[in-house]
Design a protein around this motif. Structure first.
Motif, PDB file in Angstrom:
ATOM      1  N   ASP A 218      -9.588  -5.585  12.083  1.00 58.57           N
ATOM      2  CA  ASP A 218      -8.544  -4.594  11.672  1.00 58.57           C
ATOM      3  C   ASP A 218      -8.659  -3.224  11.808  1.00 58.57           C
ATOM      4  O   ASP A 218      -9.869  -2.790  11.544  1.00 58.57           O
ATOM      5  CB  ASP A 218      -7.745  -5.233  10.258  1.00 58.57           C
ATOM      6  CG  ASP A 218      -7.047  -6.425  10.057  1.00 58.57           C
ATOM      7  OD1 ASP A 218      -6.725  -6.876  11.050  1.00 58.57           O
ATOM      8  OD2 ASP A 218      -7.088  -7.013   9.053  1.00 58.57           O
ATOM      9  N   PHE A 219      -7.558  -2.440  12.237  1.00 58.32           N
ATOM     10  CA  PHE A 219      -8.109  -0.885  12.213  1.00 58.32           C
ATOM     11  C   PHE A 219      -8.376  -0.439  10.834  1.00 58.32           C
ATOM     12  O   PHE A 219      -9.384   0.583  10.995  1.00 58.32           O
ATOM     13  CB  PHE A 219      -6.859  -0.221  12.859  1.00 58.32           C
ATOM     14  CG  PHE A 219      -6.283  -0.581  14.153  1.00 58.32           C
ATOM     15  CD1 PHE A 219      -7.220  -0.888  14.999  1.00 58.32           C
ATOM     16  CD2 PHE A 219      -5.022  -1.048  14.277  1.00 58.32           C
ATOM     17  CE1 PHE A 219      -6.920  -1.296  16.459  1.00 58.32           C
ATOM     18  CE2 PHE A 219      -4.536  -1.311  15.715  1.00 58.32           C
ATOM     19  CZ  PHE A 219      -5.686  -1.529  16.717  1.00 58.32           C
ATOM     20  N   ASN A 220      -7.939  -0.844   9.829  1.00 60.15           N
ATOM     21  CA  ASN A 220      -8.593  -0.396   8.571  1.00 60.15           C
ATOM     22  C   ASN A 220      -9.997  -0.691   8.265  1.00 60.15           C
ATOM     23  O   ASN A 220     -10.694  -0.077   7.593  1.00 60.15           O
ATOM     24  CB  ASN A 220      -7.692  -0.519   7.507  1.00 60.15           C
ATOM     25  CG  ASN A 220      -7.212  -1.807   7.138  1.00 60.15           C
ATOM     26  OD1 ASN A 220      -7.641  -2.623   7.992  1.00 60.15           O
ATOM     27  ND2 ASN A 220      -6.835  -2.112   6.085  1.00 60.15           N
ATOM     28  N   VAL A 221     -10.143  -1.741   8.819  1.00 65.10           N
ATOM     29  CA  VAL A 221     -11.879  -2.465   8.438  1.00 65.10           C
ATOM     30  C   VAL A 221     -12.639  -1.604   9.351  1.00 65.10           C
ATOM     31  O   VAL A 221     -13.766  -1.185   9.148  1.00 65.10           O
ATOM     32  CB  VAL A 221     -11.875  -3.987   9.077  1.00 65.10           C
ATOM     33  CG1 VAL A 221     -13.388  -4.494   9.015  1.00 65.10           C
ATOM     34  CG2 VAL A 221     -10.830  -4.767   7.861  1.00 65.10           C
ATOM     35  N   ILE A 222     -12.267  -1.148  10.769  1.00 65.38           N
ATOM     36  CA  ILE A 222     -12.910  -0.267  11.659  1.00 65.38           C
ATOM     37  C   ILE A 222     -13.290   0.909  10.965  1.00 65.38           C
ATOM     38  O   ILE A 222     -14.382   1.379  10.899  1.00 65.38           O
ATOM     39  CB  ILE A 222     -12.351  -0.052  13.228  1.00 65.38           C
ATOM     40  CG1 ILE A 222     -12.061  -1.561  13.883  1.00 65.38           C
ATOM     41  CG2 ILE A 222     -12.954   0.910  13.806  1.00 65.38           C
ATOM     42  CD1 ILE A 222     -11.389  -1.495  15.156  1.00 65.38           C
ATOM     43  N   ALA A 223     -12.243   1.505  10.405  1.00 67.09           N
ATOM     44  CA  ALA A 223     -12.171   2.771   9.802  1.00 67.09           C
ATOM     45  C   ALA A 223     -13.367   3.008   8.579  1.00 67.09           C
ATOM     46  O   ALA A 223     -14.168   3.694   8.337  1.00 67.09           O
ATOM     47  CB  ALA A 223     -11.055   3.532   9.201  1.00 67.09           C
ATOM     48  N   LYS A 224     -13.182   1.706   7.861  1.00 68.16           N
ATOM     49  CA  LYS A 224     -14.011   1.504   6.828  1.00 68.16           C
ATOM     50  C   LYS A 224     -15.725   1.389   7.156  1.00 68.16           C
ATOM     51  O   LYS A 224     -16.205   1.955   6.503  1.00 68.16           O
ATOM     52  CB  LYS A 224     -13.533   0.386   5.926  1.00 68.16           C
ATOM     53  CG  LYS A 224     -13.387   0.653   4.370  1.00 68.16           C
ATOM     54  CD  LYS A 224     -13.138  -0.586   3.670  1.00 68.16           C
ATOM     55  CE  LYS A 224     -11.652  -0.674   3.070  1.00 68.16           C
ATOM     56  NZ  LYS A 224     -11.198  -1.982   2.656  1.00 68.16           N
ATOM     57  N   LYS A 225     -15.697   0.708   8.149  1.00 68.27           N
ATOM     58  CA  LYS A 225     -17.093   0.336   8.439  1.00 68.27           C
ATOM     59  C   LYS A 225     -17.933   1.465   9.157  1.00 68.27           C
ATOM     60  O   LYS A 225     -18.853   1.896   8.738  1.00 68.27           O
ATOM     61  CB  LYS A 225     -17.164  -0.564   9.824  1.00 68.27           C
ATOM     62  CG  LYS A 225     -16.950  -2.006   9.050  1.00 68.27           C
ATOM     63  CD  LYS A 225     -16.977  -2.937  10.334  1.00 68.27           C
ATOM     64  CE  LYS A 225     -16.706  -4.305  10.287  1.00 68.27           C
ATOM     65  NZ  LYS A 225     -16.680  -5.628  11.177  1.00 68.27           N
ATOM     66  N   ILE A 226     -16.981   2.274   9.960  1.00 68.33           N
ATOM     67  CA  ILE A 226     -17.477   3.793  10.347  1.00 68.33           C
ATOM     68  C   ILE A 226     -17.638   4.556   9.251  1.00 68.33           C
ATOM     69  O   ILE A 226     -18.876   5.274   9.072  1.00 68.33           O
ATOM     70  CB  ILE A 226     -16.530   4.486  11.507  1.00 68.33           C
ATOM     71  CG1 ILE A 226     -16.518   3.576  12.450  1.00 68.33           C
ATOM     72  CG2 ILE A 226     -17.059   5.796  11.554  1.00 68.33           C
ATOM     73  CD1 ILE A 226     -15.547   3.880  13.583  1.00 68.33           C
ATOM     74  N   VAL A 283     -14.806  10.359  13.946  1.00 69.40           N
ATOM     75  CA  VAL A 283     -15.142   9.004  14.873  1.00 69.40           C
ATOM     76  C   VAL A 283     -14.121   7.678  14.445  1.00 69.40           C
ATOM     77  O   VAL A 283     -13.850   7.266  15.374  1.00 69.40           O
ATOM     78  CB  VAL A 283     -16.528   8.695  14.473  1.00 69.40           C
ATOM     79  CG1 VAL A 283     -17.159   7.475  15.249  1.00 69.40           C
ATOM     80  CG2 VAL A 283     -17.347   9.969  14.684  1.00 69.40           C
ATOM     81  N   ALA A 284     -13.738   7.663  13.399  1.00 68.07           N
ATOM     82  CA  ALA A 284     -13.147   6.411  12.994  1.00 68.07           C
ATOM     83  C   ALA A 284     -11.847   6.559  13.526  1.00 68.07           C
ATOM     84  O   ALA A 284     -11.129   5.491  14.087  1.00 68.07           O
ATOM     85  CB  ALA A 284     -12.886   6.340  11.531  1.00 68.07           C
ATOM     86  N   GLU A 285     -11.108   7.757  13.620  1.00 70.42           N
ATOM     87  CA  GLU A 285      -9.983   8.028  14.161  1.00 70.42           C
ATOM     88  C   GLU A 285      -9.981   7.794  15.821  1.00 70.42           C
ATOM     89  O   GLU A 285      -9.200   7.013  16.453  1.00 70.42           O
ATOM     90  CB  GLU A 285      -9.326   9.340  13.831  1.00 70.42           C
ATOM     91  CG  GLU A 285      -7.701   9.553  14.036  1.00 70.42           C
ATOM     92  CD  GLU A 285      -7.091  10.794  14.164  1.00 70.42           C
ATOM     93  OE1 GLU A 285      -7.912  11.763  13.170  1.00 70.42           O
ATOM     94  OE2 GLU A 285      -6.401  11.265  15.035  1.00 70.42           O
ATOM     95  N   ALA A 286     -10.895   8.315  16.493  1.00 71.63           N
ATOM     96  CA  ALA A 286     -11.154   8.476  17.973  1.00 71.63           C
ATOM     97  C   ALA A 286     -11.344   6.943  18.259  1.00 71.63           C
ATOM     98  O   ALA A 286     -10.805   6.351  19.107  1.00 71.63           O
ATOM     99  CB  ALA A 286     -12.454   9.128  18.267  1.00 71.63           C
ATOM    100  N   VAL A 287     -12.085   5.994  17.592  1.00 81.15           N
ATOM    101  CA  VAL A 287     -12.453   4.562  17.875  1.00 81.15           C
ATOM    102  C   VAL A 287     -11.033   3.659  17.823  1.00 81.15           C
ATOM    103  O   VAL A 287     -10.479   3.121  18.594  1.00 81.15           O
ATOM    104  CB  VAL A 287     -13.561   4.020  16.852  1.00 81.15           C
ATOM    105  CG1 VAL A 287     -13.732   2.555  17.031  1.00 81.15           C
ATOM    106  CG2 VAL A 287     -14.967   4.598  17.564  1.00 81.15           C
ATOM    107  N   VAL A 288     -10.409   3.844  16.593  1.00 82.78           N
ATOM    108  CA  VAL A 288      -9.090   3.123  16.636  1.00 82.78           C
ATOM    109  C   VAL A 288      -8.039   3.533  17.550  1.00 82.78           C
ATOM    110  O   VAL A 288      -7.341   2.675  17.768  1.00 82.78           O
ATOM    111  CB  VAL A 288      -8.755   3.435  14.896  1.00 82.78           C
ATOM    112  CG1 VAL A 288      -7.042   2.945  14.835  1.00 82.78           C
ATOM    113  CG2 VAL A 288      -9.694   2.800  13.768  1.00 82.78           C
TER     114      VAL A 288
END
Ligand code: TYM
Length: 339
Positions: A218-226, A283-288
């Motif tokens: 999930d996108f929020n999980v990606i952001a959280k991990k980063i 970075v989180a925003e760019a990856v998402v």
């Protein structure tokens, strides 16, 4: 892949194992690069399911993941009209050539493979012969297509080296049978590191899910991990690739560089003097934002089983035709009766 004249385009072969989830490392180190190369080269990309069973798999899961991987290749921008996309196990030539090449590979050289050492430490209860001869199957994958280039992440370079050695050894005995392939690395992103232990590579088989980003998270999980990525206590945004203490920051800068078509040095300059929190947020925003359109495509494609089946069936047919030429040549050279 079909042209035979001397001015043919160079050939590319690569693949990903459909074991576990596909990570940001697989995408940035490999698949994204394939997309960039597909116009210039004749490409074949496979789902390497035969490699996956060197580690125990749940059959239904493996089958499902193989199709998901195909959908992901296409969603990432691999064009099935331009490239051959197929399932490794649907082309028996891979297993066949692998056997012949086994007879041209030394135990000693396989023993030196770091992936074998790592995987046997991790799966101490199942150190099977397939795990040991894994690089030989990989050599067969590449050599069957007479590939000139093999775009992979850094961790696979040792396998490309052994493939070259096997091919050269075979050619030295039987003449020019195989094209000697070269590994092709991306400038940034060839080794994306774990977000939790940034001196280790990001791996889909990591027990800690916070260590890797799945393309399916999930996108929020990606952001959280980063945002919870391990960095250092120095608090300075600088790209120092040779400094282990900076491994976490180097990794974030590298990821950002690939996502924004920049370089880690330029990204570092952009964020100089700012806090790690700011960098992580960016970075989180760019990856998402990079993954968002891929996921939208993926969600659409994965529903269309008939479309996917059409692609892998056609792919298997073409792959088989090309591979068979090499296999026949090899069989003839080693003395098998082929008519
Ligand atoms: P696999 O499935 O482990 O990984 C697929 C591709 O992703 C790259 N990669 C990474 N790149 C950057 N950073 C990372 N953290 C990272 N993790 C993985 C890998 O280098 C690879 O390019 N043996 C291969 C599959 C294979 C293959 C082949 C590849 C089988 N036959 C023939 C090329 C040619 C593998 O296990 O990749």
């Amino acid at each position: 892949m079909e042209t035979q004249n001397t001015e043919r385009k160079k050939r590319i072969f690569s693949g990903v194992q459909p074991s576990g989830t596909i990570t940001l490392g697989n995408y940035l180190g490999a698949i994204r690069n394939w997309v960039a190369l597909q116009d210039e080269y004749d490409c074949a990309f496979a789902m390497m399911d035969m490699h996956s069973i060197t580690v125990r798999q749940t059959p239904a899961e493996l089958r499902k993941r193989t199709l998901e991987l195909l959908a992901l290749y296409i969603a990432c921008g691999i064009d099935p009209e331009k490239c051959i996309l197929f399932i490794q196990s649907q082309n028996s030539a891979h297993a066949e050539l692998s056997w012949v090449l086994n007879c041209f590979t030394y135990m000693g050289e396989l023993n030196r493979m770091t992936q074998f050492k790592d995987k046997s430490a991790k799966h101490a209860d199942n150190i099977n012969a397939g795990l040991f001869t894994y690089p030989v199957l990989m050599a067969a994958d590449i050599l069957l297509y007479q590939a000139d280039l093999v775009p992979v992440g850094k961790d696979q370079m040792q396998h490309i080296e052994i493939c070259r050695d096997i091919a050269q050894r075979f050619n030295a005995v039987y003449g020019n049978v195989f094209t000697i392939p070269e590994g092709l690395l991306v400038k940034s992103g060839a080794k994306i590191m774990s977000l939790q232990e940034p001196t280790k590579k990001m791996s889909k088989s990591d027990e800690n899910p916070k260590a890797f980003i799945s393309m399916m998270d999930d996108f929020n999980v990606i952001a959280k991990k980063i945002k919870s990525a391990v960095t250092d206590s120095e608090g300075v945004i600088e790209y120092r690739p040779d400094d282990e203490n900076k491994a976490g920051v180097n990794n974030l800068l590298s990821i950002m560089a690939v996502m924004t078509d920049s370089t880690p040095e330029k990204v570092a300059a952009l964020y100089e003097g700012q806090g790690y929190g700011t960098l992580k947020g960016a970075v989180a925003e760019a990856v998402v934002e990079g993954i968002r359109p891929i996921r939208a495509e993926y969600d659409r494609i994965i529903k269309d089983k008939a479309y996917l089946q059409g692609i892998y069936r056609q792919g298997a047919e073409t792959a088989h035709r090309i591979a068979d030429r090499t296999l026949k040549k090899v069989y003839k050279k080693v003395g098998f009766v082929i008519d």
